[in-house]
Design a protein around this motif. Structure first.
Motif, PDB file in Angstrom:
ATOM      1  N   UNK A  40       1.297   4.108  -5.032  1.00 15.33           N
ATOM      2  CA  UNK A  40       2.727   3.780  -4.653  1.00 15.33           C
ATOM      3  C   UNK A  40       2.458   2.159  -4.250  1.00 15.33           C
ATOM      4  N   UNK A  41       3.516   1.642  -4.374  1.00 17.09           N
ATOM      5  CA  UNK A  41       3.877  -0.020  -3.778  1.00 17.09           C
ATOM      6  C   UNK A  41       5.019   0.100  -3.230  1.00 17.09           C
TER       7      UNK A  41
ATOM      8  N   UNK B 123      -3.436   1.277 -12.085  1.00 17.19           N
ATOM      9  CA  UNK B 123      -4.412   0.900 -11.115  1.00 17.19           C
ATOM     10  C   UNK B 123      -4.731   2.278 -10.154  1.00 17.19           C
ATOM     11  N   UNK B 124      -5.759   2.360  -9.410  1.00 18.20           N
ATOM     12  CA  UNK B 124      -5.867   3.484  -8.686  1.00 18.20           C
ATOM     13  C   UNK B 124      -6.362   4.561  -9.398  1.00 18.20           C
ATOM     14  N   UNK B 125      -7.867   4.229  -9.655  1.00 19.08           N
ATOM     15  CA  UNK B 125      -8.394   5.476 -10.743  1.00 19.08           C
ATOM     16  C   UNK B 125      -8.326   6.891  -9.903  1.00 19.08           C
ATOM     17  N   UNK B 126      -8.394   6.798  -8.557  1.00 17.55           N
ATOM     18  CA  UNK B 126      -8.084   7.981  -7.850  1.00 17.55           C
ATOM     19  C   UNK B 126      -6.870   8.680  -8.222  1.00 17.55           C
ATOM     20  N   UNK B 127      -5.681   7.982  -8.232  1.00 17.90           N
ATOM     21  CA  UNK B 127      -4.344   8.542  -8.560  1.00 17.90           C
ATOM     22  C   UNK B 127      -4.329   9.007 -10.051  1.00 17.90           C
ATOM     23  N   UNK B 128      -4.977   8.091 -10.887  1.00 17.95           N
ATOM     24  CA  UNK B 128      -4.840   8.393 -12.351  1.00 17.95           C
ATOM     25  C   UNK B 128      -5.865   9.950 -12.565  1.00 17.95           C
ATOM     26  N   UNK B 129      -6.804   9.914 -12.011  1.00 12.94           N
ATOM     27  CA  UNK B 129      -7.669  11.384 -12.139  1.00 12.94           C
ATOM     28  C   UNK B 129      -6.964  12.463 -11.471  1.00 12.94           C
TER      29      UNK B 129
ATOM     30  N   UNK C 265       3.092   6.622  -8.749  1.00  9.65           N
ATOM     31  CA  UNK C 265       2.582   6.145  -9.982  1.00  9.65           C
ATOM     32  C   UNK C 265       3.257   4.687 -10.422  1.00  9.65           C
ATOM     33  N   UNK C 266       3.157   4.113  -9.652  1.00  5.32           N
ATOM     34  CA  UNK C 266       3.992   2.518  -9.658  1.00  5.32           C
ATOM     35  C   UNK C 266       3.175   1.786 -10.585  1.00  5.32           C
TER      36      UNK C 266
ATOM     37  N   UNK D 254       4.370 -18.607   0.172  1.00  2.00           N
ATOM     38  CA  UNK D 254       3.108 -17.779   0.853  1.00  2.00           C
ATOM     39  C   UNK D 254       3.277 -16.296   0.412  1.00  2.00           C
ATOM     40  N   UNK D 255       2.188 -15.675   0.003  1.00  2.00           N
ATOM     41  CA  UNK D 255       2.146 -14.258  -0.171  1.00  2.00           C
ATOM     42  C   UNK D 255       2.526 -13.470   1.009  1.00  2.00           C
ATOM     43  N   UNK D 256       3.448 -12.438   0.617  1.00  3.50           N
ATOM     44  CA  UNK D 256       3.864 -11.609   1.636  1.00  3.50           C
ATOM     45  C   UNK D 256       2.743 -10.381   1.451  1.00  3.50           C
ATOM     46  N   UNK D 257       3.365  -9.189   2.167  1.00  2.00           N
ATOM     47  CA  UNK D 257       2.520  -8.068   2.146  1.00  2.00           C
ATOM     48  C   UNK D 257       3.100  -6.853   1.580  1.00  2.00           C
ATOM     49  N   UNK D 258       2.563  -6.384   0.445  1.00  2.00           N
ATOM     50  CA  UNK D 258       2.881  -5.205  -0.120  1.00  2.00           C
ATOM     51  C   UNK D 258       1.981  -4.103   0.106  1.00  2.00           C
ATOM     52  N   UNK D 259       2.633  -2.858   0.575  1.00  2.00           N
ATOM     53  CA  UNK D 259       1.424  -1.821   0.981  1.00  2.00           C
ATOM     54  C   UNK D 259       1.243  -0.884  -0.114  1.00  2.00           C
ATOM     55  N   UNK D 260       0.170  -0.866  -0.252  1.00  2.00           N
ATOM     56  CA  UNK D 260      -0.405   0.036  -1.381  1.00  2.00           C
ATOM     57  C   UNK D 260      -0.808   1.423  -1.096  1.00  2.00           C
ATOM     58  N   UNK D 261      -0.264   2.560  -1.644  1.00  2.00           N
ATOM     59  CA  UNK D 261      -0.848   3.602  -1.368  1.00  2.00           C
ATOM     60  C   UNK D 261      -1.690   4.252  -2.465  1.00  2.00           C
ATOM     61  N   UNK D 262      -2.960   4.587  -2.299  1.00  2.00           N
ATOM     62  CA  UNK D 262      -3.829   4.527  -3.078  1.00  2.00           C
ATOM     63  C   UNK D 262      -3.700   6.039  -3.746  1.00  2.00           C
TER      64      UNK D 262
END
Length: 287
Positions: free
Chosen positions: A50-51, A115-121, A108-109, A38-46
């Motif tokens: 970060x993951x 992913x996260x266009x916010x972080x890339x910009x 920058x994981x 079953x899928x777990x929970x990975x916390x994404x920091x946009x």
């Protein structure tokens, strides 16, 4: 390889790529095509892309790394100079390390493509590393440096984690192996195949195409970046790819599946993982 420290990335050369992408080529006996958990929970920091994965709680955190780096710097300087007196410059450098969590292997994981266009910009799409090199401001010969690095007092203050080791430290090898296993299973899953098709369709809508899958047969999930493209052209393509990734939820879905595999692995290897965490706490106490 960092010639000052002897820092190496798992599986050899690391370059500008993220470790998990290279871990897949290391091989892992545990990887396979069994039924996914079953899928777990990975916390994404946009904000910083970060993951947070379950296995990461057994390694040194960015704050814990900074503590060990700071203490290691002082210990190495004392060894190199043969004195307990440490220059103001090196003390200031350790203070700066202590006040700066080592996010270089956490932010920058790009484990599942950009992913996260916010972080890339905000930060760009190339990963960089912070300077926590010990003893940099203290002149020394190569032989003296090698001798000090092998001293027990220095070895006991060795930073490390899933993605890197220093001076031949093997304390985190099992953790890296298990992380690689969870990554490979995720990247070889039916979910990855499905998301690869969705990414291909989305990129095509924007005039781009997927990069080829790697040699392990894992489905492609990133945009193709021809070497003859300018940096501006590559940046536009990366942003388009990140926008597709964000829209599809590719990173979140695969990260959750990988977290599910890791929770399974933690249950199966609890004693080994607890022993690794005990070693982390021992080094922190010394620091």
């Amino acid at each position: 390889m960092n010639t000052r420290h002897g820092i190496k990335r798992v599986c050899g050369a690391f370059g500008a790529l993220l470790v998990p992408l290279l871990l897949a080529s290391c091989g892992s006996e545990g990887a396979g095509f069994d039924s996914p958990p079953p899928p777990g929970v990975a916390t994404l920091g946009w904000e910083q892309a970060t993951i947070d994965f379950p296995l990461e709680r057994f390694e040194m955190s960015p704050t814990e790394l900074s503590v060990v780096w700071a203490a290691r710097n002082i210990a190495l300087v004392r060894c190199l100079t043969g004195s307990n007196q440490v220059s103001d410059a090196e003390i200031g450098r350790s203070a700066a390390m202590l006040a700066t969590p080592d996010m270089s292997r956490d932010a920058l994981d790009w484990v599942f493509g950009r992913w996260s266009t916010e972080a890339i910009r905000s930060y760009g799409w190339q990963r960089s590393y912070s300077d926590f090199d010990a003893g940099r401001l203290t002149p020394s010969s190569d032989s003296a440096l090698r001798g000090c690095i092998s001293e027990p007092a220095i070895l006991s203050l060795t930073p490390g984690g899933i993605s890197f080791s220093v001076d031949g430290d093997t304390a985190f090898d099992k953790l890296s192996e298990l992380y690689s296993e969870s990554y490979q299973k995720t990247r070889q899953s039916p979910l990855a195949e499905s998301l690869s098709r969705q990414m291909g369709d989305c990129l095509a809508e924007n005039g781009y195409e997927l990069a080829r899958g790697d040699r392990d047969g894992q489905p492609a999930i990133s945009v193709r970046l021809p070497e003859n493209w300018t940096e501006e052209e590559q940046s536009r393509a990366v942003l388009a790819s990140a926008a597709c990734n964000d829209r599809i939820g590719l990173t979140q879905q695969l990260a959750n599946l990988m977290a599910g595999y890791q929770e399974q692995i933690i249950a199966e290897h609890e004693a080994e993982l607890v022993a690794i965490r005990v070693e982390v706490d021992r080094r922190l106490a010394l620091a």
